[in-house]
Design a protein around this motif. Structure first.
Motif, short mmCIF file in Angstrom:
data_model
loop_
_atom_site.label_atom_id
_atom_site.label_comp_id
_atom_site.label_asym_id
_atom_site.label_seq_id
_atom_site.Cartn_x
_atom_site.Cartn_y
_atom_site.Cartn_z
N GLU A 202 3.58 -19.31 12.47
CA GLU A 202 2.39 -18.49 12.71
C GLU A 202 1.93 -17.78 11.45
OE1 GLU A 202 1.43 -17.48 16.89
OE2 GLU A 202 3.23 -16.25 16.60
N ASN A 203 2.87 -17.43 10.60
CA ASN A 203 2.52 -16.78 9.34
C ASN A 203 3.42 -17.31 8.23
OD1 ASN A 203 1.77 -15.18 7.21
ND2 ASN A 203 2.25 -13.23 8.19
N PRO A 204 3.06 -18.43 7.62
CA PRO A 204 3.90 -19.05 6.59
C PRO A 204 4.02 -18.23 5.32
CG PRO A 204 1.79 -20.16 6.71
CD PRO A 204 1.82 -19.20 7.86
N GLN A 205 3.20 -17.18 5.19
CA GLN A 205 3.24 -16.36 3.98
C GLN A 205 4.05 -15.07 4.15
OE1 GLN A 205 -0.62 -16.17 1.79
NE2 GLN A 205 -1.46 -17.25 3.56
N MET A 206 4.65 -14.90 5.32
CA MET A 206 5.45 -13.70 5.55
C MET A 206 6.67 -13.70 4.62
SD MET A 206 7.25 -12.27 9.06
CE MET A 206 5.69 -12.05 9.91
N GLU A 207 6.96 -12.55 4.03
CA GLU A 207 8.10 -12.44 3.12
C GLU A 207 9.40 -12.86 3.82
OE1 GLU A 207 8.33 -11.67 -0.05
OE2 GLU A 207 6.16 -11.45 -0.29
N SER A 208 10.29 -13.49 3.07
CA SER A 208 11.53 -14.03 3.64
C SER A 208 12.34 -12.97 4.36
CB SER A 208 12.37 -14.66 2.53
OG SER A 208 11.67 -15.67 1.86
N GLY A 274 6.06 -2.60 19.29
CA GLY A 274 5.76 -2.10 17.95
C GLY A 274 6.64 -2.65 16.86
N LEU A 275 7.40 -3.72 17.15
CA LEU A 275 8.22 -4.34 16.11
C LEU A 275 7.35 -5.00 15.05
CD1 LEU A 275 11.03 -6.01 18.28
CD2 LEU A 275 11.22 -3.94 16.87
N CYS A 276 6.18 -5.44 15.47
CA CYS A 276 5.23 -6.07 14.56
C CYS A 276 3.85 -5.98 15.19
CB CYS A 276 5.61 -7.52 14.28
SG CYS A 276 5.50 -8.58 15.74
N SER A 277 2.85 -6.40 14.45
CA SER A 277 1.48 -6.43 14.97
C SER A 277 1.06 -7.86 15.20
CB SER A 277 0.54 -5.75 13.98
OG SER A 277 0.47 -6.51 12.77
N ALA A 278 0.04 -8.03 16.02
CA ALA A 278 -0.50 -9.36 16.26
C ALA A 278 -1.06 -9.94 14.96
CB ALA A 278 -1.59 -9.31 17.33
N TYR A 279 -1.58 -9.08 14.11
CA TYR A 279 -2.12 -9.51 12.82
C TYR A 279 -1.02 -10.09 11.94
CZ TYR A 279 -4.40 -9.28 8.25
OH TYR A 279 -4.92 -9.59 7.01
N GLU A 280 0.16 -9.48 11.99
CA GLU A 280 1.28 -9.94 11.16
C GLU A 280 1.74 -11.32 11.59
OE1 GLU A 280 5.44 -8.12 9.33
OE2 GLU A 280 4.71 -7.41 11.29
N LEU A 281 1.62 -11.62 12.87
CA LEU A 281 2.01 -12.93 13.38
C LEU A 281 0.79 -13.83 13.51
CD1 LEU A 281 4.67 -12.01 16.08
CD2 LEU A 281 5.04 -13.08 13.86
N SER A 282 0.06 -13.93 12.42
CA SER A 282 -1.11 -14.80 12.37
C SER A 282 -1.25 -15.31 10.96
CB SER A 282 -2.38 -14.05 12.80
OG SER A 282 -2.65 -12.98 11.91
N ASP A 283 -1.93 -16.42 10.84
CA ASP A 283 -2.14 -17.02 9.52
C ASP A 283 -3.31 -16.31 8.85
OD1 ASP A 283 -2.26 -18.58 7.31
OD2 ASP A 283 -2.70 -20.46 8.34
N ASN A 284 -2.98 -15.24 8.10
CA ASN A 284 -4.03 -14.40 7.52
C ASN A 284 -4.78 -15.14 6.42
OD1 ASN A 284 -2.95 -12.29 9.08
ND2 ASN A 284 -1.37 -11.96 7.54
#
Length: 284
Positions: A202-208, A274-284
């Protein structure tokens, strides 16, 4: 969301009354400890079956690709009959081989095996991991009625490719190190990191570090249930094994679709808590 409240009054012998307010919070279709969502195997599997009714053959193809991208394959073994050795000679399957020649052959064979191992690791890192992420993306989208085979190439996009390789490598490395601390810690961490491929899908650019941390948070309190979920497929794999193990391949789409449904439940829970946002789990 609904909120129900009731008051319970306790009276002691000294006529000192204590009132306790009890809140019963319901979110969506279930509730759990705190704000966690309840989920059960039956519901996840029912949803997976519904998805597979229209996407089974596509899902089978993607599942096979995921399996081989993950290093699934057959192992071959060879044997030799070493006997009647005398001096520096070896009798290998009836042929007399000089020790120097034997050592030379073994050196060549070792070099070939080393090269094969390096190539296999490189393929797993730079092709296998992105393909696996694309496969997970396919099953996530399939649960949303968007089963497009083009998602297989999702992990090769320029923006997130190297991050996918790095994160999946670290995940595998961490799993390896934890497995050295005997079986139980390795199993626990395996399930703790199990959502990383879906998060990257869902978000391939999220930091490891963030992807691994989020996976651990998502699976907190659910690892035993996830393990039981996987065990529930044993019967199907047993039936598939009766067909010379070929039948097990046809179970893969069912398991992969079910795990995608599980991820979507844990994802919803992570956003609500609140562990994360919907925006964080998206391909920004």
């Amino acid at each position: 969301m609904s909120l129900r409240c009731c008051r319970v009054e306790f009276c002691s012998r000294q006529n000192i009354s204590t009132t306790i307010t009890i809140y019963d919070i319901n979110i969506s279709n279930g509730s759990d400890k705190g704000w966690d969502f309840m989920w059960n195997r039956s519901e996840l599997k029912t949803k997976a079956k519904s998805v597979l009714k229209s996407t089974y053959w596509k899902s089978l193809l993607v599942s096979v690709i995921i399996a081989f991208a993950g290093g699934t394959g057959s192992r071959s073994s060879s044997s030799y009959n070493a006997g009647n050795m005398s001096g520096n000679d070896f009798n290998v399957n009836g042929y007399i081989v000089n020790q120097d020649t034997f050592n030379y052959i073994m050196t060549i064979a070792g070099g070939i095996l080393l090269i094969v191992a390096i190539v296999a690791i490189a393929l797993r890192l730079f092709i296998g991991y992105p393909l696996e992420i694309g496969g997970r993306k396919f099953f996530i989208q399939g649960a949303k009625e968007d089963a497009d085979l083009n998602y297989l190439g999702y992990g090769f996009k320029k923006e997130g490719y190297l991050n996918i390789v790095k994160t999946m490598f670290l995940r595998g490395l961490y799993n390896f190190f934890w497995s050295l601390l005997f079986i139980i810690p390795g199993i626990i961490k395996y399930y703790a990191y199990s959502m990383v491929p879906y998060i990257l899908a869902e978000n391939p650019q999220m930091e490891s570090d963030r992807a691994i941390e989020l996976s651990m948070d998502m699976t907190k309190g659910h690892k035993l249930d996830i393990w039981v979920l996987e065990l529930s497929f044993i019967g199907w794999y047993f039936l598939g094994a009766l067909l010379f193990f070929v039948g097990t391949i046809f179970v893969w789409p069912y398991e992969n679709a079910t795990k995608a449904e599980l991820y979507l439940v844990l994802r919803q829970n992570a956003i609500k808590t609140g562990l994360c946002s919907a925006y964080e789990l998206s391909d920004n």
